[in-house]
Design a protein around this motif. Structure first.
Motif, PDB file in Angstrom:
ATOM      1  N   ARG A 170       0.849  -1.199   0.000  1.00  0.00           N
ATOM      2  CA  ARG A 170       0.000   0.000   0.000  1.00  0.00           C
ATOM      3  C   ARG A 170       0.882   1.245   0.000  1.00  0.00           C
ATOM      4  O   ARG A 170       1.791   1.362   0.818  1.00  0.00           O
ATOM      5  N   THR A 172       0.509   5.454   0.107  1.00  0.00           N
ATOM      6  CA  THR A 172      -0.400   6.569   0.356  1.00  0.00           C
ATOM      7  C   THR A 172       0.371   7.866   0.243  1.00  0.00           C
ATOM      8  O   THR A 172       1.386   8.048   0.917  1.00  0.00           O
ATOM      9  N   ALA A 177      -4.132  10.185  -1.786  1.00  0.00           N
ATOM     10  CA  ALA A 177      -4.299   9.185  -2.830  1.00  0.00           C
ATOM     11  C   ALA A 177      -3.600   7.899  -2.410  1.00  0.00           C
ATOM     12  O   ALA A 177      -2.562   7.920  -1.748  1.00  0.00           O
ATOM     13  N   SER A 179      -2.642   3.604  -3.475  1.00  0.00           N
ATOM     14  CA  SER A 179      -2.603   2.520  -4.448  1.00  0.00           C
ATOM     15  C   SER A 179      -2.292   1.224  -3.725  1.00  0.00           C
ATOM     16  O   SER A 179      -1.609   1.209  -2.690  1.00  0.00           O
ATOM     17  N   TYR A 180      -2.806   0.131  -4.292  1.00  0.00           N
ATOM     18  CA  TYR A 180      -2.616  -1.195  -3.720  1.00  0.00           C
ATOM     19  C   TYR A 180      -2.102  -2.136  -4.812  1.00  0.00           C
ATOM     20  O   TYR A 180      -2.585  -2.109  -5.949  1.00  0.00           O
ATOM     21  N   SER A 211      -1.889  -2.525 -10.391  1.00  0.00           N
ATOM     22  CA  SER A 211      -2.232  -1.781  -9.181  1.00  0.00           C
ATOM     23  C   SER A 211      -3.675  -1.286  -9.253  1.00  0.00           C
ATOM     24  O   SER A 211      -4.237  -1.065 -10.332  1.00  0.00           O
ATOM     25  N   THR A 212      -4.268  -1.103  -8.077  1.00  0.00           N
ATOM     26  CA  THR A 212      -5.578  -0.472  -7.939  1.00  0.00           C
ATOM     27  C   THR A 212      -5.371   0.857  -7.235  1.00  0.00           C
ATOM     28  O   THR A 212      -4.746   0.903  -6.173  1.00  0.00           O
ATOM     29  N   ARG A 213      -5.881   1.936  -7.818  1.00  0.00           N
ATOM     30  CA  ARG A 213      -5.630   3.271  -7.278  1.00  0.00           C
ATOM     31  C   ARG A 213      -6.936   3.971  -6.939  1.00  0.00           C
ATOM     32  O   ARG A 213      -7.944   3.811  -7.636  1.00  0.00           O
ATOM     33  N   SER A 217      -7.953   7.951   0.474  1.00  0.00           N
ATOM     34  CA  SER A 217      -7.596   6.748   1.217  1.00  0.00           C
ATOM     35  C   SER A 217      -8.757   6.145   1.993  1.00  0.00           C
ATOM     36  O   SER A 217      -8.588   5.139   2.676  1.00  0.00           O
TER      37      SER A 217
END
Length: 221
Positions: A170, A172, A177, A179-180, A211-213, A217
């Motif tokens: 992760r 941040t 913002a 992303s994972y 990635s997932t964004r 958060s």
């Protein structure tokens, strides 16, 4: 407004739940999953497996929980029936249970993720043509202060390296913002020493998906 990497925070998941069956995923602007007694809450982070390859091994955020057994995946549009054939999305999920922050990170370099191309030319053509053919694997390289070895984050990376367990990275930004990336990590504990630079070790991150964004958060209702 543009953002800078300064102030960003990086964490790894140190525990995922046991897989729990997802018996149905809807075709919707934001997909709804059905899983009996899933116990999820809005904002939870899950790793998905699915009969839909576009969704499998992706990290998702729960936007809302619907009675009795549903939960909505924030931002995952599954309306395209060519990519997401109706009735074929069932699979499972694992919830991220614990996060550990990585401290004293010196560098966070990303590579991969670029579109792959297939180049071809018909016999009557004078110019090549290209087709998109998926995406290259995603990778990260982290450099960490070698003196951080007593921190929880360093110890978490060492354990994930030894076990080869799947995890989620992760990132941040200071603006919120996030992303994972579903991945594995391998830390090289040989200390790199160079004049004029901080002693450091490196950790390679091998992505298992894209990635997932999210812009924020926290889940946006």
């Amino acid at each position: 407004m543009a953002s800078l990497p300064s102030g960003s925070r990086i964490a790894v998941a140190t525990e995922l739940s046991e897989p729990k069956a997802v018996t149905e995923i809807s075709n919707a602007v934001e997909a709804v999953c059905k899983s009996a007694a899933h116990a999820l809450q809005a904002g939870d982070i899950v790793v998905l497996t699915s009969g839909w390859s576009q969704l499998s091994d992706r990290v998702a955020r729960v936007k809302a929980v619907t009675a009795p057994d549903g939960f909505t995946l924030e931002g995952f549009n599954t309306t395209n029936l060519n990519l997401f054939p109706a009735g074929a999305g069932m699979g499972s999920f694992q919830k991220v249970l614990t996060w550990v922050d990585l401290v004293k990170v010196l560098r966070n370099d990303a590579s991969g993720g670029a579109p792959k191309k297939a180049t071809y030319r018909y016999s009557g053509d004078y110019s090549d043509r290209e087709l998109n053919d998926g995406f290259a694997a995603v990778a990260r390289n982290l450099e960490i202060d070698a003196d951080a070895l007593e921190t929880a984050g360093y110890k978490a990376l060492a354990l994930l390296t030894d076990t080869g367990a799947d995890t989620v990275l992760r990132t941040t930004t200071k603006k919120g913002a996030v992303s994972y990336l579903y991945c594995t990590v391998a830390m090289n504990e040989e200390v790199l020493m160079q004049d004029g630079q901080v002693n450091r070790v490196s950790a390679d991150v091998s992505g298992k998906s894209r990635s997932t964004r999210f812009a924020k958060s926290v889940a946006i209702a």
